[in-house]
Scaffold this motif. Structure first.
Motif, PDB file in Angstrom:
ATOM      1  N   ARG A 115       0.747  -1.010  -0.087  1.00  0.00           N
ATOM      2  CA  ARG A 115       0.047   0.104  -0.002  1.00  0.00           C
ATOM      3  C   ARG A 115       1.191   1.167   0.050  1.00  0.00           C
ATOM      4  NH1 ARG A 115      -5.466  -1.883   1.308  1.00  0.00           N
ATOM      5  NH2 ARG A 115      -5.734   0.192   0.211  1.00  0.00           N
ATOM      6  N   LEU A 116       0.278   2.445  -0.535  1.00  0.00           N
ATOM      7  CA  LEU A 116       1.077   3.708  -0.560  1.00  0.00           C
ATOM      8  C   LEU A 116       0.938   4.350   0.700  1.00  0.00           C
ATOM      9  CD1 LEU A 116       0.101   4.714  -4.006  1.00  0.00           C
ATOM     10  CD2 LEU A 116       2.457   4.070  -3.218  1.00  0.00           C
ATOM     11  N   LEU A 117       1.654   4.961   1.296  1.00  0.00           N
ATOM     12  CA  LEU A 117       1.421   5.761   2.318  1.00  0.00           C
ATOM     13  C   LEU A 117       1.088   7.208   2.189  1.00  0.00           C
ATOM     14  CD1 LEU A 117       4.039   4.847   5.146  1.00  0.00           C
ATOM     15  CD2 LEU A 117       1.872   4.706   5.204  1.00  0.00           C
ATOM     16  N   GLN A 133       4.917   1.710   1.037  1.00  0.00           N
ATOM     17  CA  GLN A 133       5.631   2.348   0.597  1.00  0.00           C
ATOM     18  C   GLN A 133       5.586   3.778   0.775  1.00  0.00           C
ATOM     19  OE1 GLN A 133       8.228   1.778  -1.914  1.00  0.00           O
ATOM     20  NE2 GLN A 133       8.503   3.775  -1.181  1.00  0.00           N
ATOM     21  N   ALA A 134       6.541   4.198   1.460  1.00  0.00           N
ATOM     22  CA  ALA A 134       6.717   5.706   1.904  1.00  0.00           C
ATOM     23  C   ALA A 134       6.558   6.500   0.515  1.00  0.00           C
ATOM     24  CB  ALA A 134       7.925   5.932   2.594  1.00  0.00           C
ATOM     25  N   THR A 135       5.953   7.921   0.817  1.00  0.00           N
ATOM     26  CA  THR A 135       5.957   8.796  -0.307  1.00  0.00           C
ATOM     27  C   THR A 135       6.473  10.158   0.342  1.00  0.00           C
ATOM     28  OG1 THR A 135       3.719   9.640   0.544  1.00  0.00           O
ATOM     29  CG2 THR A 135       3.647   7.955  -1.010  1.00  0.00           C
ATOM     30  N   PRO A 149      11.389   2.771   2.350  1.00  0.00           N
ATOM     31  CA  PRO A 149      12.043   3.929   2.113  1.00  0.00           C
ATOM     32  C   PRO A 149      11.607   4.303   0.643  1.00  0.00           C
ATOM     33  CG  PRO A 149      13.730   2.487   1.865  1.00  0.00           C
ATOM     34  CD  PRO A 149      12.471   1.679   2.499  1.00  0.00           C
ATOM     35  N   LEU A 150      11.815   5.592   0.280  1.00  0.00           N
ATOM     36  CA  LEU A 150      11.615   6.022  -1.170  1.00  0.00           C
ATOM     37  C   LEU A 150      12.739   5.252  -1.860  1.00  0.00           C
ATOM     38  CD1 LEU A 150      10.962   9.809  -0.742  1.00  0.00           C
ATOM     39  CD2 LEU A 150       9.101   8.105  -1.507  1.00  0.00           C
ATOM     40  N   ALA A 174      15.253  -3.116   2.076  1.00  0.00           N
ATOM     41  CA  ALA A 174      14.026  -3.117   3.078  1.00  0.00           C
ATOM     42  C   ALA A 174      12.938  -3.934   2.676  1.00  0.00           C
ATOM     43  CB  ALA A 174      13.544  -1.598   2.529  1.00  0.00           C
ATOM     44  N   TRP A 175      13.073  -4.710   1.836  1.00  0.00           N
ATOM     45  CA  TRP A 175      12.022  -5.841   1.297  1.00  0.00           C
ATOM     46  C   TRP A 175      12.699  -7.044   1.949  1.00  0.00           C
ATOM     47  CZ3 TRP A 175       7.505  -5.773  -1.114  1.00  0.00           C
ATOM     48  CH2 TRP A 175       7.234  -4.554  -2.107  1.00  0.00           C
ATOM     49  N   ARG A 176      13.819  -7.241   2.470  1.00  0.00           N
ATOM     50  CA  ARG A 176      13.889  -8.584   3.409  1.00  0.00           C
ATOM     51  C   ARG A 176      13.099  -9.037   4.184  1.00  0.00           C
ATOM     52  NH1 ARG A 176      19.531  -6.745   2.629  1.00  0.00           N
ATOM     53  NH2 ARG A 176      20.299  -7.378   0.626  1.00  0.00           N
ATOM     54  N   PRO A 177      12.609  -8.607   5.197  1.00  0.00           N
ATOM     55  CA  PRO A 177      11.869  -8.757   6.184  1.00  0.00           C
ATOM     56  C   PRO A 177      10.443  -9.058   5.816  1.00  0.00           C
ATOM     57  CG  PRO A 177      12.800  -6.515   6.890  1.00  0.00           C
ATOM     58  CD  PRO A 177      13.043  -6.731   5.618  1.00  0.00           C
TER      59      PRO A 177
END
Length: 185
Positions: A115-117, A133-135, A149-150, A174-177
């Motif tokens: 989801r987008l933040l 996903q941070a914006t 992160p962006l 950042a996707w590893r977890p």
């Protein structure tokens, strides 16, 4: 978890790049696009080809370390179910890219919402954990999950060109977890 299904309902670009990033974070993985209207990922074969001809032994496990991508080619998820099950059984890690509509039903493979933040409540909230996903907007996580992160412009450009981003890329890392989170299991 050997297989995760990514569902990205709000953003087409994120929906195309997120499966690639999750696969790269695993090291060796297969990305399978279950969306008949999905992106035209580079490569010579497609899921539709495997459904029509049947998978070969070489298709059912990695030939070498790295990421393989199987674009859809116009086949429905239902018609591809048997082939997808064989791929999931043979590969150590599989990322299934789900279409943005309709919302996925609960199944055997865990679904990871991406989801987008965004501020303002433009998109409906959901229950349960998600990848967020941070914006550029400063928004707190609306629930449990992983905050990304962006991505750097070079990361996006590399993925769009079918190349691996620079080693140590922060967005890929950042996707590893995501591989270790429970996701309704």
């Amino acid at each position: 978890m050997p297989a995760l299904a990514l569902w990205t309902p709000e953003d087409g670009l994120l929906g195309a790049l997120a499966p690639l990033a999750l696969a790269l974070a695993a090291g060796t993985a297969l990305v399978v696009d279950l969306d008949p209207l999905g992106p035209r990922y580079p490569g010579s074969g497609s899921l539709a080809d495997l459904v029509a001809a049947g998978p070969r032994r070489a298709d059912l496990s990695p030939a070498r370390r790295g990421v393989a991508v199987l674009r859809n080619g116009g086949v429905s998820p239902g018609a591809a179910a048997e082939v997808v099950a064989a791929l999931v059984a043979g590969w150590e890690r599989v990322v299934l890219r789900l279409p943005p509509r309709p919302a996925p039903a609960v199944g055997v493979i865990a679904v990871v919402p991406v989801r987008l933040l965004l501020p303002g409540g433009l998109f409906p909230r959901q229950d349960g954990p998600a990848v967020y996903q941070a914006t550029r907007a400063a928004v707190a996580l609306p629930g449990p999950g992983v905050r990304l992160p962006l991505p750097r412009p070079g990361t996006v450009a590399a993925l769009l060109a079918g190349r691996r981003p620079a080693a140590g890329d922060r967005w890929i890392g950042a996707w590893r977890p995501v591989w270790e989170a429970p996701w309704g299991r």
